[in-house]
Design a protein around this motif. Structure first.
Motif, mmCIF file in Angstrom:
data_model
loop_
_atom_site.group_PDB
_atom_site.id
_atom_site.type_symbol
_atom_site.label_atom_id
_atom_site.label_comp_id
_atom_site.label_asym_id
_atom_site.label_seq_id
_atom_site.Cartn_x
_atom_site.Cartn_y
_atom_site.Cartn_z
ATOM 1 N N ARG A 27 -5.987 6.754 3.637
ATOM 2 C CA ARG A 27 -6.960 6.429 4.684
ATOM 3 C C ARG A 27 -7.239 7.644 5.560
ATOM 4 O O ARG A 27 -8.389 7.927 5.892
ATOM 5 C CB ARG A 27 -6.479 5.262 5.535
ATOM 6 C CG ARG A 27 -7.541 4.770 6.512
ATOM 7 C CD ARG A 27 -7.102 3.474 7.156
ATOM 8 N NE ARG A 27 -8.156 2.832 7.877
ATOM 9 C CZ ARG A 27 -8.935 1.873 7.399
ATOM 10 N NH1 ARG A 27 -8.790 1.462 6.162
ATOM 11 N NH2 ARG A 27 -9.869 1.317 8.144
ATOM 12 N N LEU A 58 -9.487 9.967 3.698
ATOM 13 C CA LEU A 58 -10.865 9.478 3.723
ATOM 14 C C LEU A 58 -11.507 9.759 5.082
ATOM 15 O O LEU A 58 -12.653 10.211 5.148
ATOM 16 C CB LEU A 58 -10.909 7.976 3.410
ATOM 17 C CG LEU A 58 -12.275 7.314 3.535
ATOM 18 C CD1 LEU A 58 -13.293 7.962 2.584
ATOM 19 C CD2 LEU A 58 -12.166 5.818 3.272
ATOM 20 N N CYS A 89 -16.070 -1.387 5.351
ATOM 21 C CA CYS A 89 -16.890 -1.511 4.141
ATOM 22 C C CYS A 89 -16.147 -0.953 2.935
ATOM 23 O O CYS A 89 -16.210 -1.520 1.842
ATOM 24 C CB CYS A 89 -18.218 -0.764 4.310
ATOM 25 S SG CYS A 89 -19.237 -1.391 5.654
ATOM 26 N N VAL A 90 -15.445 0.153 3.141
ATOM 27 C CA VAL A 90 -14.637 0.734 2.062
ATOM 28 C C VAL A 90 -13.532 -0.239 1.685
ATOM 29 O O VAL A 90 -13.278 -0.486 0.500
ATOM 30 C CB VAL A 90 -14.046 2.098 2.494
ATOM 31 C CG1 VAL A 90 -13.032 2.603 1.492
ATOM 32 C CG2 VAL A 90 -15.167 3.111 2.704
ATOM 33 N N ASP A 91 -12.894 -0.819 2.696
ATOM 34 C CA ASP A 91 -11.809 -1.778 2.444
ATOM 35 C C ASP A 91 -12.309 -2.994 1.668
ATOM 36 O O ASP A 91 -11.647 -3.474 0.751
ATOM 37 C CB ASP A 91 -11.168 -2.240 3.757
ATOM 38 C CG ASP A 91 -10.462 -1.112 4.487
ATOM 39 O OD1 ASP A 91 -10.126 -0.083 3.854
ATOM 40 O OD2 ASP A 91 -10.249 -1.255 5.710
#
Length: 121
Positions: free
Chosen positions: A45, A48, A68-70
């Protein structure tokens, strides 16, 4: 894992990790002794987050992007903003490639002063 471990594994300062927590980008819980504890997903994370910052996204946008990534999907209201950011990044990549090409020309000219670099003008 403790904050120092995350900092060491990611190459990010402890101060930056605290900032990410303040900005609600990186969740942490507290041990009984009050020390920050991060789960194993903290390292990817943080990487990112660093990539998104390097791409020029502000904390506000990063905070919106991470869920949104999660989830693997973006809310329609956010999608337009993400597409605009992608266009901006593409433009920046094009600019950087042009700069790299110019540097290649200068390097070539430096290595071989007799080289034909008339296109540099």
């Amino acid at each position: 894992m403790r904050i120092g471990e995350v900092a060491e594994k990611t190459g990010v300062s402890v101060r930056a990790l605290r900032y990410y927590e303040e900005q609600e980008l990186l969740p942490a819980c507290r041990s009984a002794g009050g020390h920050r504890q991060y789960c194993d997903t903290a390292v990817p994370r943080v990487r990112l987050i660093q990539q998104l910052y390097a791409a020029g996204l502000p904390s506000r946008v990063v905070r919106e992007v991470l869920p949104c990534v999660d989830a693997g999907e973006a809310h329609p209201a956010l999608l337009g903003q993400l597409e605009a950011e992608r266009v901006r990044i593409d433009e920046r990549v094009t600019e950087l490639l042009a700069v790299r090409d110019r540097l290649d020309d200068v390097i070539a000219l430096t290595r071989d002063p007799d080289a034909d670099c008339s296109h540099l003008e």
